[in-house]
Design an enzyme around this catalytic site. Sequence first.
Site, short mmCIF file in Angstrom:
data_model
loop_
_atom_site.label_atom_id
_atom_site.label_comp_id
_atom_site.label_asym_id
_atom_site.label_seq_id
_atom_site.Cartn_x
_atom_site.Cartn_y
_atom_site.Cartn_z
N ALA A 70 -2.90 0.48 9.66
CA ALA A 70 -1.82 0.97 10.53
C ALA A 70 -1.71 0.02 11.71
O ALA A 70 -1.69 0.43 12.85
CB ALA A 70 -2.12 2.38 11.00
N GLY A 72 0.76 -1.95 12.56
CA GLY A 72 2.01 -1.72 13.29
C GLY A 72 2.59 -2.96 13.93
O GLY A 72 3.11 -2.92 15.05
N ASN A 99 7.44 -13.74 8.22
CA ASN A 99 7.77 -12.39 7.79
C ASN A 99 8.53 -11.74 8.94
O ASN A 99 8.02 -11.61 10.04
CB ASN A 99 6.43 -11.69 7.47
CG ASN A 99 6.55 -10.26 7.01
OD1 ASN A 99 6.52 -9.35 7.82
ND2 ASN A 99 6.66 -10.05 5.71
N CYS A 130 7.78 -2.03 6.16
CA CYS A 130 6.56 -1.75 6.92
C CYS A 130 6.46 -0.25 7.17
O CYS A 130 7.33 0.34 7.80
CB CYS A 130 6.54 -2.48 8.26
SG CYS A 130 5.04 -2.09 9.19
N LYS A 165 11.44 -8.23 1.15
CA LYS A 165 10.21 -7.54 0.74
C LYS A 165 10.45 -6.04 0.62
O LYS A 165 10.80 -5.38 1.60
CB LYS A 165 9.09 -7.83 1.73
CG LYS A 165 7.77 -7.20 1.33
CD LYS A 165 6.61 -7.88 2.01
CE LYS A 165 5.29 -7.24 1.64
NZ LYS A 165 4.19 -7.88 2.36
N ASN A 192 5.13 -3.81 -0.79
CA ASN A 192 4.46 -3.56 0.47
C ASN A 192 3.50 -2.38 0.24
O ASN A 192 3.35 -1.92 -0.88
CB ASN A 192 5.48 -3.25 1.57
CG ASN A 192 4.97 -3.68 2.95
OD1 ASN A 192 3.81 -3.43 3.28
ND2 ASN A 192 5.81 -4.30 3.74
N GLY A 265 -3.27 -10.26 -0.99
CA GLY A 265 -3.40 -9.62 0.31
C GLY A 265 -4.83 -9.24 0.61
O GLY A 265 -5.66 -10.09 0.96
N THR A 266 -5.12 -7.97 0.42
CA THR A 266 -6.41 -7.40 0.77
C THR A 266 -7.59 -8.18 0.20
O THR A 266 -8.66 -8.23 0.82
CB THR A 266 -6.43 -5.94 0.29
OG1 THR A 266 -5.25 -5.30 0.79
CG2 THR A 266 -7.63 -5.19 0.78
C1 FMN Z 1 -3.96 -5.25 7.36
C2 FMN Z 1 -2.63 -5.46 6.71
C3 FMN Z 1 -1.54 -5.88 7.45
C4 FMN Z 1 -0.29 -6.08 6.85
N1 FMN Z 1 0.76 -6.54 7.59
C5 FMN Z 1 1.95 -6.81 6.98
C6 FMN Z 1 3.04 -7.39 7.68
O1 FMN Z 1 2.96 -7.69 8.87
N2 FMN Z 1 4.21 -7.62 7.02
C7 FMN Z 1 4.33 -7.32 5.69
O2 FMN Z 1 5.39 -7.55 5.10
N3 FMN Z 1 3.33 -6.80 4.99
C8 FMN Z 1 2.12 -6.54 5.59
N4 FMN Z 1 1.09 -6.02 4.84
C9 FMN Z 1 1.28 -5.74 3.42
C10 FMN Z 1 0.77 -6.88 2.55
O3 FMN Z 1 1.49 -8.06 2.82
C11 FMN Z 1 0.90 -6.53 1.07
O4 FMN Z 1 2.26 -6.24 0.79
C12 FMN Z 1 0.08 -5.32 0.67
O5 FMN Z 1 -1.15 -5.34 1.35
C13 FMN Z 1 -0.16 -5.22 -0.83
O6 FMN Z 1 -0.89 -6.28 -1.34
P1 FMN Z 1 -2.50 -6.24 -1.54
O7 FMN Z 1 -2.81 -5.00 -2.28
O8 FMN Z 1 -2.82 -7.50 -2.28
O9 FMN Z 1 -3.09 -6.23 -0.16
C14 FMN Z 1 -0.16 -5.83 5.46
C15 FMN Z 1 -1.26 -5.40 4.71
C16 FMN Z 1 -2.49 -5.22 5.31
C17 FMN Z 1 -3.64 -4.76 4.46
#
Ligand code: FMN
Lengths: 304, 304, 256, 256
Positions: A70, A72, A99, A130, A165, A192, A265-266
């Site tokens: 979260a 944000g 982004n 988001c 996205k 997302n 991502g993660t």
């Molecule tokens: C800590 C964190 C911060 C994120 N911040 C953004 C962001 O600023 N903008 C965005 O489009 N997605 C954001 N995401 C989403 C990721 O880009 C991605 O869409 C999502 O985590 C799914 O992919 P994953 O399962 O490989 O992490 C964030 C995800 C995480 C875990």
Amino acid sequence: MVDLNVHIGDLQLKNPVGTASGTFGFGEEYADFMDLNKLGAIYVKGLTAKHREGNPYPRMAETSSGMLNAVGLQNKGVDYFISNIWPRIKHYDTEIIPNVNGSTVEEYIEVTEKLNEVEGINAIELNISCPNVKEGGMAFGVSCPSAMAVTEAVRNVFDKTLIVKLSPNVTDITEIAKGVEDMGADAVSLVNTFLAMAIDVKTRRPVLSTVTGGLSGPAIKPIALRMVWQVYHAIKIPVIGMGGIMNATDAIEFMLAGATAIQIGTANFIDPQVTLKIMDGLVSYCEEQNISKISDLTGQLRNI
Amino acid sequence: MVDLNVHIGDLQLKNPVGTASGTFGFGEEYADFMDLNKLGAIYVKGLTAKHREGNPYPRMAETSSGMLNAVGLQNKGVDYFISNIWPRIKHYDTEIIPNVNGSTVEEYIEVTEKLNEVEGINAIELNISCPNVKEGGMAFGVSCPSAMAVTEAVRNVFDKTLIVKLSPNVTDITEIAKGVEDMGADAVSLVNTFLAMAIDVKTRRPVLSTVTGGLSGPAIKPIALRMVWQVYHAIKIPVIGMGGIMNATDAIEFMLAGATAIQIGTANFIDPQVTLKIMDGLVSYCEEQNISKISDLTGQLRNI
Amino acid sequence: MKQIQDFKFSGYKWLNYSTYILTLKTDESVAGLEPGNFAELQIPDAPGVFLRRPFSILDVDHKKNTLSFYIKIVGKGTRQLGKLKLGDKVSVIYPLGNSFTVNGTQKALLVGGGSGVAPFLLLGRKLKKHGVDVTFLIGARTKEDVLLTEEFEKLGKVLVTTEDGTMGQTGLVTQHSAFTDDFTFDKIYTCGPDPMMKAVARIAKEKGIDCEASLENMMACGIGACLCCVTETIHGNKRVCTEGPVFNTKELVWLI
Amino acid sequence: MKQIQDFKFSGYKWLNYSTYILTLKTDESVAGLEPGNFAELQIPDAPGVFLRRPFSILDVDHKKNTLSFYIKIVGKGTRQLGKLKLGDKVSVIYPLGNSFTVNGTQKALLVGGGSGVAPFLLLGRKLKKHGVDVTFLIGARTKEDVLLTEEFEKLGKVLVTTEDGTMGQTGLVTQHSAFTDDFTFDKIYTCGPDPMMKAVARIAKEKGIDCEASLENMMACGIGACLCCVTETIHGNKRVCTEGPVFNTKELVWLI
Ligand SMILES: Cc1cc2nc3c(=O)[nH]c(=O)nc-3n(C[C@H](O)[C@H](O)[C@H](O)COP(=O)(O)O)c2cc1C
Ligand SMILES: Cc1cc2nc3c(=O)[nH]c(=O)nc-3n(C[C@H](O)[C@H](O)[C@H](O)COP(=O)(O)OP(=O)(O)OC[C@H]3O[C@@H](n4cnc5c(N)ncnc54)[C@H](O)[C@@H]3O)c2cc1C
Ligand SMILES: Cc1cc2nc3c(=O)[nH]c(=O)nc-3n(C[C@H](O)[C@H](O)[C@H](O)COP(=O)(O)OP(=O)(O)OC[C@H]3O[C@@H](n4cnc5c(N)ncnc54)[C@H](O)[C@@H]3O)c2cc1C
Ligand SMILES: Cc1cc2nc3c(=O)[nH]c(=O)nc-3n(C[C@H](O)[C@H](O)[C@H](O)COP(=O)(O)O)c2cc1C
Ligand code: FES
Ligand code: FES
């Protein structure tokens, strides 16, 4: 030699492996661990028009095979990015893709117009998904008319490759994908995070300061994969797939389902070198399966 | 002594722990492992008007902290249930709740009318959220007007407690929950499985015969919990929560989020005695926290 | 420079039923590090544990190529980390975070609670090397939880409080007479539960001296990328994993 | 009656680099079971493994209270199950499924491929007890994969085919001369990869004799509750875990 090049709009990426926004900072955070030049693309942390402090702590929770965040959209604003961060990272020989976020259509336009002027920025990822901000964000991405409106507005002020996205928190993601395609998006990226929640039974309070947050990680992979497959069959522009990709096998699944490129991502949090391993794994798979161009994998799911 | 009774419509359940439809057969399958009389309720396998063979094999895939299923409502039809199965299970001292399915509103009505006549059946769970059938099922549950229409039709022919089982594959689950509440549902249960997919990269084929299936298990828990919390705040009728509950802590999280009762699904496959352990855990928690009536937990999430 | 390195389990020293010192060994050389730095450990074969876990570095041996950690079992990861077998591999990202500052300090009070004493071994050594007069003040629930005192005694004076009075003075660490008797410390370092650190920071403020606290916020990446671990400071949200874990308490927006 | 019981790891016998016999022991008495029955094992501390895994029961010892399994490593669960340490607990649900029928059989051919030979030890013993003449026909890729022959030789004749010709006749199991030389078997039992079983069933059909096949469909519950494991029969979909795993191949809707 496997040809790893893939095309997204006007971009030619040297390989399909990118890092997902918000999970890879501005790239620099990972420079100690890997050669960033090897990446196909770096989608940097979400930007807004003005400096944002993001949400209060606590901002994360671990879940079964996943995590909630979260954050944000904490960031110093697009001007700071352009004058302070971009000069530090622009020399990397990879596509760096900002982004773009906003609480209003005007804010999206403002951020985009500024990025449009920056030489070397060849694409943006329009984040209409988001789940961690009170205004804007996902609200745009879960209604087709508003997703189309913001895409159209941004398209009008952006000359380069526009990636939108998408949010998975919808009944029919293909409807939104088609809508943003119609408004001129060059590609869509999905997914997302999923709106989700954790509770601490000892204190009987939510774990996150915002009560709900976004779920990412392997837990969501089967749903994300389904959405990529659905969207691939619904639109003509390229799909960039993500959601729980942890290794090369997962990445290949997304490509077979229809992704032209992918984002990690993660997984970066657990292994900061995972992207390199995934690239190696993609090459091995192509070699084993006699595939000379990785782009030939996209959408090549056979019938059962 | 903790008072475990909870109320759903006209039902008084001896405790909040039930078993989720499709994961507990008709109860009998678990009789070797536990005293079924201890359960708060058994939601039995989905019924349709006629015998259905379900989908072809393969019907399942394991995923990170979850599983996909594509059973597709295999069952011998409501008449067979009433004449052959019900007589064998009706003596159990627990609430046995049939799960009602249909491809058309007429089929839902037909199944319900027949069950309405059966003495001892005090409630049905209307499944408008099965992701594994070509017609009907989830299609009813992802659109508010159709969810309302089928609820209204069934309500008109059913005199006892009507529980409507909601799909999580929607943009706004509260909208559907409010709709079915308005049409006279006595309670809602959520969530059913998430539409998802798995691919075998070796064969490049989907793992499931139906390509997509339903995701269940702890992977979905954070999303399910969020939906229970949202729905609890949107409607006045009781919420029955489920989705990835594996232990008493998970169960308590759902109750704090707003569930009056809960259902255990996939966890039964891993531990056929898990429901008993969850009941014990609920009692211990209540004792530790000085809660004399478990129903006092419902919705008692504090502010962060 | 941060690195990711594979270590092998090399041994435990169990301090009590729920606390152990874990030593990990690598074939390569161990990177240089500073007191206050931490590491992110990937716990092998840990069902239900998804992310890495952050731990302060207790000790480092550049000859034997070992790192050690002082770990308190609080959940599934720390439990599993206490079950390693010889040969088990642990991936470690380190050194992470900033470190305590020692410049100008003459007489330091190190106030620790629970596993919060972990960074004090390296800090105590560095302070001693710089000729600083060091006093450790350790708070615990009961005698059995007062650990590492032998190590600390080599570096300075050790004071103890226990809530049940089984060792040292009775009460909370902030009730120790060290704070009321003529107080000549010019710096406090603190690490432990948040409420303890806040109380200590309040005292430091009253006394008008500097206080550095090492925070233990929940982390996802540990390397500054995710922005999950932030704490509010007078200059806005800062990442505990990068701008911290050590903060001068004057900077923190603590409701104290 | 099906039960769920905690067993303890008691030992391995590694047959080759990827196949082992796992023996589990319980303090209570082991339930009675029949050839063909299987068990659902919960693999302890197995990262990435969510569901139980089904395995045929290789052997049972009612005096020592042990069950044993013949396991081939094919993925994460079977790999992890090969890494148990003394004292490790394994929860077992058993006995599951139906069993082979032996009534009226005089001369039986047991055709197995890979880990499909697992149920043949108990079956061979039972057949022998009933005075049935038993021949084992084992197909493998190469010599190293032909296992358990010593055990089988105690119960009957053992024939072998290997694809690379390193042992027995060269080729697939169905190409063995046992099927062409004067064929006097009145029953075939088969277990192994689906294509092999289908080929064997086709031969049985041609010869006009009964064939029982033990299927290995993917299972979620193993006890008849989830309906995931079905196979199509002439009487509709049947649960492999409950109405099977053993089916008379005449009942199966196999495109053969
Ligand atoms: C800590 C964190 C911060 C994120 N911040 C953004 C962001 O600023 N903008 C965005 O489009 N997605 C954001 N995401 C989403 C990721 O880009 C991605 O869409 C999502 O985590 C799914 O992919 P994953 O399962 O490989 O992490 C964030 C995800 C995480 C875990
Ligand atoms: C910079 C830093 C240094 C630390 N140094 C030490 C140390 O030297 N010794 C030590 O024993 N512990 C230390 N911790 C705390 C340690 O990280 C947690 O105890 C550990 O992550 C808990 O993991 P678990 O799986 O056992 O607990 P879980 O089962 O995940 O949770 C149990 C409890 O621990 C809390 N917790 C879980 N993860 C974290 C986390 N990442 N950070 C903080 N709290 C968490 C949860 O809120 C929960 O209440 C440090 C934390 C940080 C951030
Ligand atoms: C009734 C029955 C009896 C069996 N008896 C034996 C036996 O005696 N010895 C033996 O070695 N194996 C036996 N099997 C197969 C065994 O269950 C699988 O090899 C095992 O579940 C694979 O687990 P894994 O985690 O190692 O593989 P995974 O990593 O899950 O997958 C690896 C491969 O195995 C397949 N697989 C995964 N799960 C199953 C499953 N539940 N059933 C079948 N295939 C699966 C997958 O499709 C995949 O191709 C039996 C299966 C059944 C249904
Ligand atoms: C194998 C299987 C079969 C199911 N069949 C039904 C069904 O017939 N009717 C229904 O309403 N839900 C069915 N479900 C959904 C469950 O009742 C439950 O909503 C879902 O699994 C989420 O809970 P869980 O994560 O605890 O399993 C089925 C789920 C599984 C795994
Ligand atoms: S834990 Fe990711 S920024 Fe600190
Ligand atoms: S595995 Fe569940 S019915 Fe057979």
